[in-house]
Scaffold this active site. Structure first.
Site, PDB file in Angstrom:
ATOM      1  N   CYS B  35     -17.773  38.726  35.626  1.00  0.00           N
ATOM      2  CA  CYS B  35     -17.101  38.107  36.772  1.00  0.00           C
ATOM      3  C   CYS B  35     -15.588  38.078  36.588  1.00  0.00           C
ATOM      4  CB  CYS B  35     -17.561  36.673  36.959  1.00  0.00           C
ATOM      5  SG  CYS B  35     -19.234  36.530  37.553  1.00  0.00           S
ATOM      6  N   CYS B 106     -10.769  29.270  40.875  1.00  0.00           N
ATOM      7  CA  CYS B 106     -10.649  28.731  39.523  1.00  0.00           C
ATOM      8  C   CYS B 106     -10.952  27.234  39.511  1.00  0.00           C
ATOM      9  CB  CYS B 106      -9.243  28.967  38.966  1.00  0.00           C
ATOM     10  SG  CYS B 106      -8.820  30.698  38.803  1.00  0.00           S
TER      11      CYS B 106
END
Lengths: 388, 286
Positions: B35, B106
Site C-alpha cells: 500500500c 494518513c
C-alpha cells in the site's frame, strides 16, 4: 545552506555563459526576428546561428530544426503530425515507460478511435523488441519510443526500432529529452524521422524546446498562424531562449566527453558506495545500458518521500519514484512496468548528476544517506528482523 | 513540495514515541508495504486497565504518515480507552495544524490503527485479513462488500469516512482513503456511496428542530466532552459565554487566547458542534 543539486533529470542550472548569451535580447536587442528592418535582422542572424548550433549537436542540418516551447510540445506535435499525414493508418506504438508527454497523448487518442499498443520492458527496463516486432503492422502510423528513460536512465535501441518502423511504412519519433547532451547523437546516420529535445534539461532555460524533423518527412504543424519556422510552428519566436538553447547545445557538444567520463565516474562512484553502505538496496535498471548521469536505487522497507525530505533538510536534492511524492497513490509507472516489487518501488530514489556536480557533493550524499535509511528503517514495522 | 505545517514537519523530523512496547496491552496494525504506508501502534494501560499510560509506534510511510502516527501517540496518552476511541481522523489532522487533502489518508490510517488496537484488546474478533491489502476491513465493524480492489477497501468503511469527514466528491474519498487511486474502476461505485451518505445526511438534517433548552444542553455537553479536553491537552482552553439562537459565543483561554491559529480552532469548534448538535450553529469568538 548551499544546495547539493542531484536532480538534473528534473531540470538543470542555466549555464552562466548561456545566460550571458541571451541577456541582450530582452531590453536592448528586442526586435522581432521576422521584421524587415535592421533591428529585427540582427536578432534573426543570432537565431540562425542558434539553429545551426542545435543542428550541429544532433548531426542534423539547420532546416531540420523547429523551435518549440518545450519537450511536451515537440512530442505532441510529432505524434499528431504523423497521424495527419498517414490518415489511413490507425495504430500507434509506444512503450509503457514513456514520459506522460507521450503516454497521456497516446492514451487520449484511443478515445478518437486509434489503436494504441504499449510495448513492455523487462526487469532491467529494456524494451521488449520481440513484442514490438509482433505489434507493428501496415496499420501503424507512428512508433514513439523514448531514447533514454528519465527515471532509470535506461537507453532504448532507438536506431534498431526506427529501422523496423521504416520497413513497415510507419514514421518513427523519439523523445530524446533526457538523451540530448548526455550521449552522442548523429541524425545524419540515422533512420529516425522526428526527435524531441528540451532546453532546460541541458542548461538552457525552461520554456524552450525543439523538434527535429528529417528532411523529406511529411509533416503537419500543430500550431498554425504566422509563417515562423517555415510555417511549421506558428508564433513569434522566443528569440532570447532560442539563442540560449543554441549556446547550451554548443556547450553540450564541448562537454560531451566529460559527461561520459568524469560525470559518469562520479555517478558510478555514488552508486557503488551507496550499495556498499546500505544493505537491501538495488539499482533499478542495473543490468541495462544507462545514461552516464543517472542512478535510481531502491531501498527496501522505507518510503521515498520521507527519504527525500530528510535529504532536503541537509540541502540534498534528489527525486523519487514513490507514490507519495507525486500525489498519486501508486509508485511510478516506470518501476511498475519493470516489475520492481512494490516493497522496493516505494523506496526508490533517483540521483541525476550534471557537469556541475562535484566530488564533495557526492561525498556528502555517501555520508548522509546511509544514516537516513537506517533511521527510517528503525522506525518502520517491516524488515527489522531482516536488518538485525 | 507538499505544504506541510510546522507541526507536521516537527513531528516528522522529531517523531515522538517511536518504537515498540514488548508487554503492550493492545497492538493495532494497519496498512502494508504494498500500500505504501503501514502503522503498528502499541498501547500500554495502567494497572486498572483503564487509562493509556504509554503509546509507541512503528510506521512505514511518508512524512505525513510518520507525523500522524507521532501525533496519535501523543494524543492518546492519558486517555481512557473510550476517550481514545473518540479520537477521529479530523482530530489527528487538527492536532497537526492540518494536512494537505491528498494526505488525509494518513490521519485515517492513524485512527484506524487505534480502533484496531482497542477492538482487539476488548476481545472483539479480528478476522484474518489479506496480508497485502488491509486498509479498512481489518476488523468486524467494517466488514462489507469490497469496493476498491487495489487497496482492499469496503463500502462500510468508505461510508464511515465519507460521513465523518463530510466528503462530497470521489477525489476527496481517494485523498482520505486511497480508494479509487490506482486503477480507478471503482470510482462510479464511490460516487454512488457518496450519494447514499448524502441522502442520509439530508434526512438527518431534516430532523425536527431542537428546543432551545435542549440545544444549550447539547452544546455544553459537546464542549465539555469533545472539545475542551483536547484544547487543554495543548495547554489551551475555552469558555462558553452565551448561546443566542444559533450563535454560540465562546472565548479562548490560556494558550488558545491570542494564539495565531485560534481562528482555525474556532472553525473546528463550529465543525464539531454542527456535527454533533445541529447543522445550523455558528461559533463566534468574543
Amino acid at each position: 545552506m548551499k544546495e547539493i543539486y542531484l536532480d538534473n533529470n528534473a531540470t538543470t542550472k542555466v549555464d552562466e555563459a548561456v545566460f550571458e548569451e541571451m541577456k541582450p535580447y530582452f531590453c536592448e536587442l528586442y526586435g522581432n526576428p521576422s521584421s524587415m528592418h535592421y533591428f529585427g535582422g540582427q536578432v534573426q542572424s543570432k537565431t540562425t546561428e542558434a539553429r545551426k548550433r542545435v543542428a550541429d549537436l544532433l548531426g542534423a542540418s539547420p532546416d531540420e530544426i523547429i523551435f518549440t516551447a518545450c519537450g511536451t510540445e515537440s512530442d505532441n506535435t510529432a505524434i499528431r503530425s504523423a497521424l495527419e499525414v498517414l490518415p489511413d493508418r490507425r495504430h500507434i506504438i509506444t512503450s509503457r515507460v514513456e514520459h506522460p508527454a507521450v503516454l497521456t497523448q497516446c492514451r487520449n487518442l484511443t478515445a478518437k478511435g486509434y489503436r494504441v499498443t504499449e510495448i513492455g520492458v523487462d526487469s532491467a527496463g529494456r524494451l521488449d523488441m520481440d513484442e514490438y516486432k509482433k505489434a507493428i503492422d501496415d496499420d501503424t502510423a507512428i512508433v514513439s519510443f523514448m531514447w533514454a528513460n528519465n527515471e532509470t536512465g535506461v537507453i532504448f535501441p532507438v536506431e534498431e526500432a526506427a529501422a523496423i518502423a521504416k520497413a513497415n511504412g510507419a514514421q518513427f519519433h523519439t523523445d530524446a529529452v533526457q538523451a540530448v547532451g548526455k550521449i552522442p547523437i548523429n541524425m545524419a546516420a540515422s533512420k529516425i524521422d522526428m526527435l524531441s529535445l528540451s532546453g532546460h534539461k541541458l542548461h538552457a532555460p525552461k520554456g524552450i524546446g525543439a523538434l527535429y524533423v528529417r528532411k523529406g518527412t511529411p509533416f503537419r504543424p500543430l500550431m498554425v498562424g504566422g509563417h515562423q519556422e517555415k510555417s511549421r510552428r506558428a508564433g513569434t519566436e522566443n528569440a532570447a531562449a532560442i539563442i540560449a538553447l543554441g549556446k547550451a547545445c554548443q556547450l553540450a557538444g564541448e562537454f560531451m566527453e566529460a559527461e561520459n567520463t568524469t560525470v559518469k565516474a562520479k555517478c558510478e562512484r555514488l552508486e557503488k558506495a551507496l550499495l556498499a553502505a546500505i544493505p537491501h538496496a538495488r539499482v533499478n535498471g542495473g543490468g541495462a545500458d544507462r545514461l552516464p548521469n543517472t542512478t535510481s536505487i531502491a531501498f527496501e522497507f522505507v518510503e521515498g518521500e520521507a527519504i527525500l525530505l530528510l535529504l532536503s533538510e541537509l540541502g540534498i536534492c534528489a527525486s523519487s519514484g514513490s507514490a507519495c511524492t507525486s500525489g498519486s497513490l501508486e509508485p511510478s509507472h516506470v518501476l511498475r512496468a519493470m516489475g520492481v516489487p512494490f516493497t522496493c518501488a516505494h523506496g526508490s530514489i533517483r540521483f541525476s548528476l550534471s557537469r556541475y556536480s562535484t566530488d564533495s557533493e557526492i561525498d556528502a550524499v555517501i555520508k548522509e544517506l546511509p544514516p537516513i535509511i537506517a533511521r527510517l528503517r528503525q522506525m518502520s514495522p517491516f524488515g527489522r528482523e531482516f536488518l538485525k | 513540495m507538499w505544504d506541510y505545517t510546522p507541526k507536521v514537519k516537527d513531528h516528522f523530523l522529531n517523531p515522538r514515541n517511536v518504537g515498540d512496547i514488548p508487554d503492550a496491552d493492545a497492538v493495532g496494525e494497519v496498512g502494508s508495504l504494498a500500500c505504501g504506508d503501514a502503522l503498528k501502534l502499541y498501547l500500554k494501560l495502567d494497572d486498572n486497565k483503564e487509562k493509556i499510560v504509554d503509546a509507541k509506534f512503528q510506521t512505514f510511510g511518508c512524512a505525513s504518515a510518520i507525523a500522524s502516527s507521532s501525533a496519535l501517540t501523543e494524543m492518546v496518552k492519558g486517555k481512557t480507552l473510550d476517550e481514545a476511541l473518540a479520537v477521529s481522523n479530523q482530530d489527528i489532522a487538527e492536532f497537526l495544524g492540518g494536512l494537505p487533502e491528498e494526505k488525509m489518508h494518513c490521519s485515517v490510517m492513524g485512527q484506524e490503527a487505534l480502533e484496531v488496537a482497542i477492538f482487539k484488546y476488548r476481545g472483539l474478533e479480528v478476522p484474518d485479513h489479506d496480508a497485502e491489502h488491509d486498509h479498512g476491513h481489518a476488523y468486524p465493524d467494517y466488514e462489507g462488500t469490497l469496493v476498491c480492489k487495489c487497496f482492499g477497501i469496503t463500502d462500510t468503511f468508505l461510508k464511515k469516512v465519507i460521513a465523518d469527514n463530510h466528503l462530497t466528491t470521489s477525489e476527496q474519498v481517494t485523498n482520505f482513503t486511497k480508494a479509487g487511486g490506482a486503477c480507478g474502476s471503482c470510482i462510479p461505485k464511490i460516487k454512488e456511496l457518496i450519494a447514499e451518505v448524502l441522502g442520509q445526511a439530508k434526512e438527518a438534517a431534516a430532523k425536527p428542530k431542537l428546543s432551545n433548552l435542549k440545544k444549550m444542553q447539547l452544546v455544553q455537553e459537546v464542549l465539555e466532552r469533545d472539545i475542551r479536553p483536547m484544547l487543554r491537552a495543548d495547554g489551551g482552553d475555552l469558555e462558553l459565554i452565551d448561546i443566542d439562537g444559533d450563535h454560540v459565543q465562546i472565548a479562548f483561554r490560556k494558550a488558545c487566547a491570542g494564539c495565531a491559529s485560534s481562528g482555525n480552532t474556532a472553525k473546528f469548534v463550529e465543525m464539531k458542534l454542527r456535527e454533533l448538535v445541529y447543522d445550523g450553529l455558528r461559533v463566534q469568538e468574543v
